[in-house]
Design an enzyme around this catalytic site. Structure first.
Site, short mmCIF file in Angstrom:
data_model
loop_
_atom_site.label_atom_id
_atom_site.label_comp_id
_atom_site.label_asym_id
_atom_site.label_seq_id
_atom_site.Cartn_x
_atom_site.Cartn_y
_atom_site.Cartn_z
N HIS A 165 -13.05 12.48 -3.57
CA HIS A 165 -14.03 12.20 -4.61
C HIS A 165 -13.33 11.57 -5.79
O HIS A 165 -12.20 11.92 -6.11
CB HIS A 165 -14.73 13.50 -5.05
CG HIS A 165 -16.00 13.23 -5.78
ND1 HIS A 165 -16.03 13.03 -7.14
CD2 HIS A 165 -17.27 13.09 -5.33
CE1 HIS A 165 -17.28 12.77 -7.49
NE2 HIS A 165 -18.05 12.81 -6.42
N ASP A 200 -21.07 15.86 0.88
CA ASP A 200 -21.62 15.26 2.10
C ASP A 200 -21.00 15.79 3.38
O ASP A 200 -21.46 15.46 4.47
CB ASP A 200 -21.42 13.73 2.05
CG ASP A 200 -22.34 13.12 1.02
OD1 ASP A 200 -23.43 13.65 0.83
OD2 ASP A 200 -21.94 12.12 0.39
N1 CMC Z 1 -9.68 9.76 4.01
C1 CMC Z 1 -8.41 9.30 3.98
N2 CMC Z 1 -7.81 8.83 2.87
C2 CMC Z 1 -8.52 8.82 1.73
C3 CMC Z 1 -9.84 9.30 1.69
C4 CMC Z 1 -10.43 9.79 2.87
N3 CMC Z 1 -11.69 10.24 2.89
N4 CMC Z 1 -10.32 9.18 0.42
C5 CMC Z 1 -9.33 8.65 -0.29
N5 CMC Z 1 -8.23 8.44 0.49
C6 CMC Z 1 -6.93 7.91 0.05
C7 CMC Z 1 -7.02 6.40 -0.15
O1 CMC Z 1 -6.66 5.69 1.02
C8 CMC Z 1 -6.03 6.21 -1.28
O2 CMC Z 1 -4.74 6.22 -0.74
P1 CMC Z 1 -3.57 5.30 -1.40
O3 CMC Z 1 -3.42 5.80 -2.80
O4 CMC Z 1 -2.40 5.56 -0.52
O5 CMC Z 1 -4.08 3.90 -1.34
C9 CMC Z 1 -6.19 7.47 -2.13
O6 CMC Z 1 -6.68 8.48 -1.22
C10 CMC Z 1 -7.16 7.33 -3.28
O7 CMC Z 1 -8.38 6.80 -2.79
P2 CMC Z 1 -9.32 5.81 -3.59
O8 CMC Z 1 -10.22 5.09 -2.64
O9 CMC Z 1 -8.49 4.98 -4.52
O10 CMC Z 1 -10.10 6.84 -4.47
P3 CMC Z 1 -11.49 6.61 -5.15
O11 CMC Z 1 -11.60 7.59 -6.24
O12 CMC Z 1 -11.69 5.18 -5.48
O13 CMC Z 1 -12.53 6.93 -3.96
C11 CMC Z 1 -14.07 8.00 -2.53
C12 CMC Z 1 -13.28 8.08 -3.85
C13 CMC Z 1 -15.11 9.10 -2.49
C14 CMC Z 1 -14.82 6.65 -2.44
C15 CMC Z 1 -13.07 8.13 -1.34
O14 CMC Z 1 -12.42 9.38 -1.39
C16 CMC Z 1 -13.76 7.94 0.01
O15 CMC Z 1 -13.92 6.80 0.47
N6 CMC Z 1 -14.18 9.07 0.70
C17 CMC Z 1 -14.89 8.98 1.94
C18 CMC Z 1 -16.36 8.67 1.67
C19 CMC Z 1 -17.10 9.85 1.08
O16 CMC Z 1 -17.02 10.96 1.59
N7 CMC Z 1 -17.90 9.58 0.03
C20 CMC Z 1 -18.78 10.58 -0.59
C21 CMC Z 1 -18.40 10.90 -2.00
S1 CMC Z 1 -19.27 12.34 -2.64
C22 CMC Z 1 -20.94 11.93 -2.64
C23 CMC Z 1 -21.28 10.70 -3.41
O17 CMC Z 1 -20.69 10.40 -4.43
O18 CMC Z 1 -22.19 10.01 -3.01
#
Ligand code: CMC
Length: 428
Positions: free
Chosen positions: A306, A363
């Site tokens: 998140h 989720d």
């Molecule tokens: N699985 C594997 N690696 C992950 C994941 C994951 N679910 N989420 C983040 N990472 C890694 C990502 O690859 C990155 O690694 P690095 O620093 O080596 O490049 C690091 O963690 C930080 O990720 P980010 O994408 O820069 O973080 P963010 O804050 O931009 O993204 C997020 C947050 C929710 C989009 C992301 O964690 C994600 O894609 N999760 C899976 C989708 C998900 O479950 N979304 C629902 C969110 S809660 C409900 C809502 O808001 O609607």
């Protein structure tokens, strides 16, 4: 940073910027005059350090795993409140008195029906259309059906539009489902609760009486409350940005639905359940954990991570407990729940997930519950949209009434060509 002001040394000049304090949470440096004072912009794609508005609706402390609506902790609301009470709270700022609650429920129930012409509108969609595609279209079309509540300068019209949206979303979502399976649309039944009415419109048929299962009704109530609002997330910011131009409320909420659909946001509940089904059995978990950690593989563990929560998502805790209760009560033994439990345990101990502070989010378990209740995965995000409409309209109303509100207009760091002269085609 001096008391209540921050200074920036840039271009040989020192500029002072006021620092604002919220009720709780970090200080906020007011950089509105930065460009005027220094001629420079800030760069913050994804808004990781930027507050785009002032708001008194929802507070999140991502490190502590705290989520408050108008000051009330989400677990207390999920345990004790009704969805209508939470809707009233988000819209009006205070929990309703018994009288206010009764009036609010009455008002919402008087708006649950859709203009009959909208049924024809549905028939223009393919039967296999994704419910979110239908929701985007139908909600956007509401502005063509309810002209009398599209003047955003009139607070009364704004409130009527807000009530209409909250009241009609269950009808719109249920009709999207009914259309996809070829069953007749069910009209709302206003003596049922908000969730009971939605369940009947979704799973009932005109040929039979529909008994609302109290366990399922309770689980839906919780799911709706847990999804009602979440501060300035992507879809809410979309609603605010669309609304900042003066667009009508139905168009703004349709924009929010479009944004929510993406798998990084609301679409994650559908993606998480599809992933659990693909994993299928606990023995395959290490393979998927390995893929999630592989830099060359775009796969992510859906339902994990998140932007704000870096300790745990308080909504996920309630969701997990609700999933246990629903599966027990309904006597459903779904192997994906075992996969989910085991996946959570393995990921929580894995260095990659620990270092990056990746925890199950709301989720991760919601899909397990919705699937046990009988919803197809394609409906999951539509249910999220239904519940989040309450937050969207509360945030939209707050923005329109904010005297500091301006049209949202981000700046950019331009890296394209500098000015150059046109070259005729035969000389290129
Ligand atoms: N699985 C594997 N690696 C992950 C994941 C994951 N679910 N989420 C983040 N990472 C890694 C990502 O690859 C990155 O690694 P690095 O620093 O080596 O490049 C690091 O963690 C930080 O990720 P980010 O994408 O820069 O973080 P963010 O804050 O931009 O993204 C997020 C947050 C929710 C989009 C992301 O964690 C994600 O894609 N999760 C899976 C989708 C998900 O479950 N979304 C629902 C969110 S809660 C409900 C809502 O808001 O609607």
């Amino acid at each position: 940073m001096a008391d209540n002001q921050a200074t920036l040394d840039f271009g040989g000049k020192t500029s002072a910027m006021p620092v604002r304090q919220g009720t709780v949470g970090p200080d906020v440096i007011d950089i509105r005059k930065l460009y005027g004072q220094t001629g420079a912009f800030t760069y913050d794609p994804g808004f990781t350090s930027t507050a785009a508005c002032e708001s008194a609706i929802t507070y999140i402390d991502g490190d502590q795993g705290i989520l408050l609506h108008r000051g009330y902790p989400i677990d207390q609301l999920a345990e004790h409140s009704t969805f209508m009470e939470v809707a009233y709270l988000l819209l009006n700022g205070e929990l309703p008195t018994a009288d206010e609650h009764q009036k609010f429920v009455y008002t919402i129930s008087r708006h649950t029906m859709l203009h009959e012409q909208l049924a024809t509108f549905y028939r223009g969609f393919r039967r296999d259309a994704h419910p979110m595609a239908i929701m985007c279209g139908v909600v956007g079309a509401l502005s063509a059906f309810y002209h009398d509540s599209t003047d955003i300068t009139d607070p009364k019209q704004r409130m009527i539009a807000s009530h209409r949206l909250i009241a009609k979303m269950p009808t719109i979502a249920a009709m999207a489902y009914k259309y996809s399976i070829g069953q007749p649309f069910m009209y709302p039944q206003n003596d049922l609760s908000y969730t009971g009415n939605f369940l009947r419109m979704t799973f009932g048929v005109p040929a039979e009486n529909y008994e609302v299962n109290p366990v399922v009704e309770q689980a839906m109530r919780r799911i709706f409350i847990l999804h009602a609002d979440h501060e300035q997330n992507a879809s809410t910011s979309t609603v605010r940005l669309a609304g900042s131009s003066g667009a009508n409320p139905f168009a703004c909420i349709a924009a929010g639905i479009a944004c929510l659909w993406g798998p990084a946001h609301g679409g994650a509940n559908e993606a998480a359940l599809n992933m659990l089904r693909e994993i299928g059995r606990p023995e395959r978990i290490p393979e998927f954990i390995g893929r999630a950690k592989d830099k060359d593989d775009p796969f992510r563990l859906m339902g994990f991570g998140h932007r704000v929560y870096k300790n745990f998502d308080p909504r996920a805790k309630v969701m997990k407990a609700t999933a246990e209760a629903v599966l027990n009560e309904l006597g459903v033994t779904d192997p994906i729940f075992d996969v989910a439990r085991e996946l959570e345990q393995i990921a929580l101990k894995d260095d990659y997930f620990v270092e990056k502070k990746l925890y199950p989010n709301v989720d991760f378990y919601s899909g397990v519950i919705l699937s046990a209740i009988g919803f197809p995965t394609s409906m999951f995000t539509a249910l999220f949209a239904l519940a989040r409409t309450v937050g969207w309209v509360a945030q939209w109303n707050e923005m329109i009434s904010d005297p500091e509100q301006k049209i949202g207009r981000p700046r950019q760091l331009y890296t394209g060509s500098a000015q150059r002269d046109y070259v005729p085609v035969d000389q290129r």
